[in-house]
Write a protein that holds these residues in place. Structure first.
Motif, PDB file in Angstrom:
ATOM      1  N   ASN A   1       1.152  -1.557  -0.206  1.00  0.00           N
ATOM      2  CA  ASN A   1      -0.240   0.107   0.419  1.00  0.00           C
ATOM      3  C   ASN A   1       0.985   0.752  -0.169  1.00  0.00           C
ATOM      4  N   GLU A   2       0.678   2.440   0.402  1.00  0.00           N
ATOM      5  CA  GLU A   2       0.908   3.949   0.310  1.00  0.00           C
ATOM      6  C   GLU A   2       1.845   4.020   1.410  1.00  0.00           C
ATOM      7  N   ILE A   3       2.652   2.850   2.426  1.00  0.00           N
ATOM      8  CA  ILE A   3       3.287   3.152   3.353  1.00  0.00           C
ATOM      9  C   ILE A   3       4.055   1.748   2.622  1.00  0.00           C
ATOM     10  N   GLY A   4       4.091   0.565   2.575  1.00  0.00           N
ATOM     11  CA  GLY A   4       4.836  -0.237   2.628  1.00  0.00           C
ATOM     12  C   GLY A   4       4.996  -0.099   0.986  1.00  0.00           C
ATOM     13  N   HIS A   5       4.599   0.150   0.446  1.00  0.00           N
ATOM     14  CA  HIS A   5       5.318   0.724  -1.652  1.00  0.00           C
ATOM     15  C   HIS A   5       6.488   1.237  -1.562  1.00  0.00           C
ATOM     16  N   PRO A   6       6.602   2.490  -0.876  1.00  0.00           N
ATOM     17  CA  PRO A   6       7.485   3.127  -0.723  1.00  0.00           C
ATOM     18  C   PRO A   6       8.958   2.865  -0.104  1.00  0.00           C
ATOM     19  N   LEU A   7       8.586   2.290   1.454  1.00  0.00           N
ATOM     20  CA  LEU A   7       9.262   1.564   1.893  1.00  0.00           C
ATOM     21  C   LEU A   7      10.367   0.587   1.173  1.00  0.00           C
ATOM     22  N   THR A   8       9.748  -0.131   0.680  1.00  0.00           N
ATOM     23  CA  THR A   8       9.897  -1.995  -0.230  1.00  0.00           C
ATOM     24  C   THR A   8      11.128  -0.683  -1.319  1.00  0.00           C
ATOM     25  N   VAL A   9      11.301   0.263  -1.980  1.00  0.00           N
ATOM     26  CA  VAL A   9      11.512   1.035  -3.194  1.00  0.00           C
ATOM     27  C   VAL A   9      13.266   1.323  -2.308  1.00  0.00           C
ATOM     28  N   LEU A  10      12.810   2.172  -1.027  1.00  0.00           N
ATOM     29  CA  LEU A  10      13.408   2.505  -0.802  1.00  0.00           C
ATOM     30  C   LEU A  10      14.885   1.458   0.420  1.00  0.00           C
ATOM     31  N   ARG A  11      14.297   0.487  -0.215  1.00  0.00           N
ATOM     32  CA  ARG A  11      15.291  -0.733   0.109  1.00  0.00           C
ATOM     33  C   ARG A  11      16.376  -1.137  -1.153  1.00  0.00           C
ATOM     34  N   ALA A  12      16.308  -0.501  -2.248  1.00  0.00           N
ATOM     35  CA  ALA A  12      16.968  -0.736  -3.187  1.00  0.00           C
ATOM     36  C   ALA A  12      18.108   0.135  -2.995  1.00  0.00           C
ATOM     37  N   ASP A  13      19.181  -0.331  -3.825  1.00  0.00           N
ATOM     38  CA  ASP A  13      20.296   0.932  -4.010  1.00  0.00           C
ATOM     39  C   ASP A  13      21.573   0.898  -5.129  1.00  0.00           C
ATOM     40  N   SER A  14      22.673   0.829  -5.798  1.00  0.00           N
ATOM     41  CA  SER A  14      22.757   0.674  -6.806  1.00  0.00           C
ATOM     42  C   SER A  14      22.829  -0.441  -7.560  1.00  0.00           C
ATOM     43  N   GLY A  15      23.835  -1.503  -6.227  1.00  0.00           N
ATOM     44  CA  GLY A  15      23.828  -3.041  -6.884  1.00  0.00           C
ATOM     45  C   GLY A  15      21.938  -3.578  -7.167  1.00  0.00           C
ATOM     46  N   THR A  16      21.128  -2.823  -7.288  1.00  0.00           N
ATOM     47  CA  THR A  16      19.932  -3.367  -7.087  1.00  0.00           C
ATOM     48  C   THR A  16      19.710  -3.337  -8.822  1.00  0.00           C
ATOM     49  N   ARG A  17      19.403  -4.682  -8.726  1.00  0.00           N
ATOM     50  CA  ARG A  17      18.593  -5.065 -10.588  1.00  0.00           C
ATOM     51  C   ARG A  17      17.302  -5.229 -11.118  1.00  0.00           C
ATOM     52  N   PHE A  18      16.574  -5.993 -10.109  1.00  0.00           N
ATOM     53  CA  PHE A  18      15.306  -5.128  -9.894  1.00  0.00           C
ATOM     54  C   PHE A  18      14.612  -5.387  -8.932  1.00  0.00           C
ATOM     55  N   VAL A  19      13.365  -4.709  -9.023  1.00  0.00           N
ATOM     56  CA  VAL A  19      12.464  -4.271  -8.160  1.00  0.00           C
ATOM     57  C   VAL A  19      10.982  -4.225  -8.019  1.00  0.00           C
ATOM     58  N   VAL A  20      10.355  -6.056  -7.496  1.00  0.00           N
ATOM     59  CA  VAL A  20       9.437  -6.099  -7.988  1.00  0.00           C
ATOM     60  C   VAL A  20       8.243  -6.103  -6.538  1.00  0.00           C
ATOM     61  N   LEU A  21       7.174  -4.754  -7.377  1.00  0.00           N
ATOM     62  CA  LEU A  21       6.236  -4.739  -6.319  1.00  0.00           C
ATOM     63  C   LEU A  21       5.199  -5.486  -6.933  1.00  0.00           C
ATOM     64  N   GLU A  22       4.176  -5.530  -5.529  1.00  0.00           N
ATOM     65  CA  GLU A  22       2.973  -5.286  -5.337  1.00  0.00           C
ATOM     66  C   GLU A  22       2.647  -3.914  -5.829  1.00  0.00           C
ATOM     67  N   VAL A  23       1.248  -4.315  -6.277  1.00  0.00           N
ATOM     68  CA  VAL A  23       0.430  -2.843  -6.397  1.00  0.00           C
ATOM     69  C   VAL A  23      -1.090  -3.240  -6.284  1.00  0.00           C
ATOM     70  N   ALA A  24      -1.095  -2.400  -5.269  1.00  0.00           N
ATOM     71  CA  ALA A  24      -2.694  -3.001  -4.747  1.00  0.00           C
ATOM     72  C   ALA A  24      -3.643  -1.158  -4.721  1.00  0.00           C
ATOM     73  N   ALA A  25      -4.451  -1.704  -4.864  1.00  0.00           N
ATOM     74  CA  ALA A  25      -5.707  -0.730  -4.978  1.00  0.00           C
ATOM     75  C   ALA A  25      -7.076  -0.212  -3.965  1.00  0.00           C
ATOM     76  N   ARG A  26      -7.477   0.750  -3.705  1.00  0.00           N
ATOM     77  CA  ARG A  26      -8.166   1.002  -2.518  1.00  0.00           C
ATOM     78  C   ARG A  26      -9.696   1.169  -3.302  1.00  0.00           C
ATOM     79  N   GLY A  27      -9.445   1.557  -4.248  1.00  0.00           N
ATOM     80  CA  GLY A  27     -10.249   2.951  -5.112  1.00  0.00           C
ATOM     81  C   GLY A  27      -9.422   3.382  -6.568  1.00  0.00           C
ATOM     82  N   ILE A  28     -10.610   3.856  -7.583  1.00  0.00           N
ATOM     83  CA  ILE A  28      -9.688   4.477  -8.223  1.00  0.00           C
ATOM     84  C   ILE A  28      -8.677   5.367  -8.390  1.00  0.00           C
TER      85      ILE A  28
END
Length: 485
Positions: free
Chosen positions: A144-171
């Motif tokens: 969600n809007e908290i977990g999504h950025p926290l996951t991205v922020l685990r990446a660094d210059s050596g990261t090759r792939f960032v795999v993310l779930e994308v959930a929706a509570r609405g349009i």
């Protein structure tokens, strides 16, 4: 994450440096919302909560090594202070993730959405892509809007792939998450009836899920939309994207497809993976025929990333479950097999679970039992969908159907009305009563399937039945998000 000074983070997040914080201090560790996970160089994000307020743990976070606290209330610690409460802190977190994403020039971001199967597909995808290079993916359903950025922020210059779930509570929600971490590859698994009560219609759910493919770069810029060819609402999204479309499924025209699908005695799917004219056999370690579509989605992305067919097949075969309560198979001390699929439920996932249970029952005359709870947020279709699920349970040949909770009661009606079924319906109020009802009915090599929405808490049934057995799979270690949406 990528190392940044506090003054740079303050600029990005639109916060101000406060307390004993020094502008040149550097955040080089993880960004966390749990003070117990702080370590030297980390950034502690303080949020309010129903039970606790993160600001109250600011000093312990700094004592554990946090360089600063990002929050909305002044604390006696180095701080990046925002105005506007939790909403603004979360927005600041998103801005930080967006800036860091822009620095990950060597990484591909893959977004995955769908009414069901996101977490399992994400786990499978991360294990396969990790063979090509360092891969960051959330634990559990950090989507969600908290977990999504926290996951991205685990990446660094050596990261090759960032795999993310994308959930929706609405349009608009998926569009917002894609703005935080723009994907190059987008995967849409399915459009089901989960949360139709919240969205209003399956068409509205499709509109929300399709925001992922709309956010992709054009084909000329490398954008790829990976779409389920067997779901009409998903494959129709090809008209909504400028990205190149890669289809997957059982349909003859799919770019990536499965042939000769079957289940072994343990309920694990095997198939022939076909990409173009090339073929390779695959035997998944995951339980359930529905895992085939998840595996095909992963295969399509892996192929786009440059992995060869033989390597894809081998990686799929070796990948195992990582998140709890999703087709988690455990043998109880008395010999009964317990399939814990209690993380969430909707009509499509219940049908898939019952098909898997039926496959178990077809082996050596094993007797099967189903424990089913409410499928939440189905709106005006709830009663009829629960009746259908009950009828499907009867048709799957279960000896006992345990229906948990008043909201799930129409399941009992559906099973009882199924012609020719000679099984038993047991209605109970909660998970504790469900466990008690089963104990006197299970014998030796019987198989029990446990399935329901999170509000039913049916994982307790599986946990009590398997008490003393070795744990199955790796527990999710982080905050849960909006997995089923």
């Amino acid at each position: 994450m990528i190392a940044l000074t506090l003054d740079r983070i303050a600029e990005i997040t639109q916060s101000r440096i406060s307390g004993p914080a020094r502008p040149t201090d550097v955040v080089f560790g993880p960004v966390v919302i749990d003070s117990r996970r702080c370590e030297p160089g980390s950034l502690f994000v303080a949020l309010g909560g129903e039970q606790v307020d993160g600001h109250d743990y600011a000093r312990s976070a700094v004592a554990a090594g946090a360089a600063a606290v990002l929050g909305s209330r002044p604390v006696a610690a180095p701080q990046l202070l925002t105005d506007g409460g939790d909403e603004e802190v979360i927005a600041a977190l998103g801005r930080l993730a967006r800036a860091v994403t822009g620095e990950l020039t060597g990484a591909d971001t893959v977004g995955i959405t769908g009414s069901s199967g996101k977490t399992t597909t994400k786990d499978l995808m991360a294990q396969v892509l990790d063979r090509l290079g360092p891969t960051v993916a959330p634990s559990g359903s950090y989507n969600n809007e908290i977990g999504h950025p926290l996951t991205v922020l685990r990446a660094d210059s050596g990261t090759r792939f960032v795999v993310l779930e994308v959930a929706a509570r609405g349009i608009g929600h998926i569009a917002h998450l894609c703005d935080i971490a723009p994907p190059r590859i987008g995967v849409v698994l399915n459009v089901g009836s989960a949360h139709v009560g919240e969205f209003g219609s399956r068409e509205a759910i499709a509109r929300a899920k399709g925001e992922l493919v709309e956010a992709l770069p054009s084909a000329a810029d490398g954008g790829v939309a990976v779409l389920n060819a067997d779901d009409d609402a998903v494959i129709a999204m090809a008209e909504r994207t400028a990205a190149r479309v890669v289809s997957y499924g059982l349909a003859p025209g799919a770019h990536v497809r499965a042939e000769d699908v079957g289940l072994d005695a343990a309920g694990r799917a095997g198939f022939t993976l076909r990409i173009g004219e090339d073929r390779a056999p695959v035997r998944l370690a995951l339980v359930g025929a529905h895992q085939v579509h998840n595996a095909l989605a992963v295969a399509a992305v892996a192929a786009e990333a440059g992995m060869g067919l033989a390597d894809i097949a081998a990686a799929l075969a070796e990948a195992g479950p990582r998140s709890r309560w999703r087709m988690e198979v455990t043998e109880a001390p008395g010999g009964t097999t317990v399939v814990n699929d209690a993380y969430n439920a909707n009509p499509e996932s219940v049908a898939a679970a019952l098909r898997t249970l039926e496959a178990f029952g077809g082996r050596d005359g094993r007797v099967t039992h189903a424990v089913l709870g409410v499928m939440a947020e189905l709106g005006e279709d709830s009663t009829e969908e629960h009746r259908r699920a009950g009828a499907l349970a009867a048709r799957s040949g279960v000896r006992t159907l345990v229906v948990v909770g008043e909201e799930a009661a129409p399941m009992a009606e559906g099973a009882g009305a199924e012609p020719g079924w000679d099984g038993e319906v047991v209605r109970v109020r909660d998970a504790g009563e469900a466990t008690a009802a089963l104990r006197g009915r299970l014998r030796g090599a019987d198989v029990v399937m446990v399935k329901g929405s999170r509000v039913a808490g049916l994982e307790k049934v599986a946990e009590e039945l398997t008490e003393g057995a070795p744990p199955a799979g790796e527990p999710a270690r982080e905050m849960s998000g909006e997995d089923a949406k």
